[in-house]
Design a protein around this motif. Structure first.
Motif, mmCIF file in Angstrom:
data_model
loop_
_atom_site.group_PDB
_atom_site.id
_atom_site.type_symbol
_atom_site.label_atom_id
_atom_site.label_comp_id
_atom_site.label_asym_id
_atom_site.label_seq_id
_atom_site.Cartn_x
_atom_site.Cartn_y
_atom_site.Cartn_z
ATOM 1 N N CYS A 1 0.848 -1.199 0.000
ATOM 2 C CA CYS A 1 0.000 0.000 0.000
ATOM 3 C C CYS A 1 0.879 1.242 0.000
ATOM 4 O O CYS A 1 0.608 2.203 -0.715
ATOM 5 C CB CYS A 1 -0.921 0.015 1.229
ATOM 6 N N GLY A 2 1.945 1.186 0.797
ATOM 7 C CA GLY A 2 2.877 2.306 0.831
ATOM 8 C C GLY A 2 3.496 2.563 -0.539
ATOM 9 O O GLY A 2 3.592 3.702 -0.995
ATOM 10 N N GLU A 3 3.900 1.487 -1.222
ATOM 11 C CA GLU A 3 4.482 1.636 -2.560
ATOM 12 C C GLU A 3 3.443 2.150 -3.557
ATOM 13 O O GLU A 3 3.771 2.950 -4.437
ATOM 14 C CB GLU A 3 5.078 0.314 -3.039
ATOM 15 N N LEU A 4 2.197 1.698 -3.417
ATOM 16 C CA LEU A 4 1.138 2.143 -4.322
ATOM 17 C C LEU A 4 0.894 3.643 -4.166
ATOM 18 O O LEU A 4 0.767 4.368 -5.148
ATOM 19 C CB LEU A 4 -0.158 1.366 -4.069
ATOM 20 N N VAL A 5 0.875 4.107 -2.929
ATOM 21 C CA VAL A 5 0.645 5.539 -2.684
ATOM 22 C C VAL A 5 1.822 6.357 -3.221
ATOM 23 O O VAL A 5 1.614 7.417 -3.814
ATOM 24 C CB VAL A 5 0.388 5.806 -1.186
ATOM 25 N N VAL A 6 3.039 5.851 -3.060
ATOM 26 C CA VAL A 6 4.209 6.542 -3.613
ATOM 27 C C VAL A 6 4.134 6.550 -5.146
ATOM 28 O O VAL A 6 4.518 7.527 -5.788
ATOM 29 C CB VAL A 6 5.522 5.884 -3.123
ATOM 30 N N LEU A 7 3.627 5.473 -5.731
ATOM 31 C CA LEU A 7 3.443 5.409 -7.186
ATOM 32 C C LEU A 7 2.616 6.590 -7.665
ATOM 33 O O LEU A 7 2.921 7.220 -8.666
ATOM 34 C CB LEU A 7 2.760 4.085 -7.578
ATOM 35 N N GLY A 8 1.557 6.898 -6.907
ATOM 36 C CA GLY A 8 0.704 8.043 -7.240
ATOM 37 C C GLY A 8 -0.560 7.622 -7.965
ATOM 38 O O GLY A 8 -0.598 6.620 -8.674
ATOM 39 N N LYS A 9 -1.593 8.406 -7.771
ATOM 40 C CA LYS A 9 -2.906 8.084 -8.331
ATOM 41 C C LYS A 9 -2.914 8.133 -9.859
ATOM 42 O O LYS A 9 -3.555 7.310 -10.508
ATOM 43 C CB LYS A 9 -3.966 9.035 -7.761
ATOM 44 N N VAL A 10 -2.189 9.080 -10.439
ATOM 45 C CA VAL A 10 -2.156 9.205 -11.899
ATOM 46 C C VAL A 10 -1.565 7.945 -12.521
ATOM 47 O O VAL A 10 -2.126 7.379 -13.463
ATOM 48 C CB VAL A 10 -1.359 10.468 -12.318
ATOM 49 N N CYS A 11 -0.440 7.488 -11.987
ATOM 50 C CA CYS A 11 0.187 6.262 -12.503
ATOM 51 C C CYS A 11 -0.716 5.057 -12.257
ATOM 52 O O CYS A 11 -0.885 4.203 -13.131
ATOM 53 C CB CYS A 11 1.544 6.035 -11.843
ATOM 54 N N HIS A 12 -1.286 4.985 -11.076
ATOM 55 C CA HIS A 12 -2.164 3.874 -10.714
ATOM 56 C C HIS A 12 -3.312 3.743 -11.717
ATOM 57 O O HIS A 12 -3.553 2.675 -12.278
ATOM 58 C CB HIS A 12 -2.690 4.087 -9.290
ATOM 59 N N LEU A 13 -4.005 4.833 -11.967
ATOM 60 C CA LEU A 13 -5.142 4.790 -12.889
ATOM 61 C C LEU A 13 -4.703 4.526 -14.329
ATOM 62 O O LEU A 13 -5.394 3.817 -15.067
ATOM 63 C CB LEU A 13 -5.951 6.080 -12.796
ATOM 64 N N ALA A 14 -3.557 5.056 -14.730
ATOM 65 C CA ALA A 14 -3.055 4.804 -16.089
ATOM 66 C C ALA A 14 -2.752 3.330 -16.282
ATOM 67 O O ALA A 14 -3.074 2.748 -17.328
ATOM 68 C CB ALA A 14 -1.819 5.662 -16.361
#
Length: 116
Positions: free
Chosen positions: A62-75
């Motif tokens: 979860c920590g890595e996902l949040v660091v990834l960022g929402k824009v990257c996550h959704l893309a």
């Protein structure tokens, strides 16, 4: 009748171009934001499982996902949905699961840790 056929062709071209533009847009976001280097493979697999299959995501990931960022996550989610291998998945359901995963991780990371 001929105008109906022309209209149909225009709609098909619009939809086809829109899908191609969406693919290019997601790839461009991923490339420009350096998304592919921000999360380790084990956490990528956990996040993928929690969104596209049935599974959970650990606190660490979860920590890595949040660091990834929402824009990257959704893309990444949208690009995966464009892959023919995932054509049977409901985009609405999958995006809802991805947002739920994001929100759960964000809440977990933002919440204060209990003192030892």
């Amino acid at each position: 009748m001929e105008s109906l056929n022309i209209y149909s062709v225009q709609v098909i071209l619009f939809l086809t171009c829109g899908a191609a533009m969406a693919t290019m847009e997601n790839d461009q976001i991923i490339k420009e934001s350096n998304c592919e280097t921000k999360m380790g493979l084990p956490c990528v697999l956990e996040a993928f499982t929690s969104i596209f299959e049935i599974g959970s995501i650990s606190n660490k990931c979860c920590g890595e996902l949040v660091v990834l960022g929402k824009v990257c996550h959704l893309a990444f989610v949208k690009r995966t949905l464009e892959n023919p291998l995932f054509k049977d998945l409901s985009p609405t359901t999958t995006i809802a699961k991805s947002i739920q995963t994001w929100n759960n991780c964000l809440a977990l990371i933002d919440s204060p840790s209990p003192s030892a």
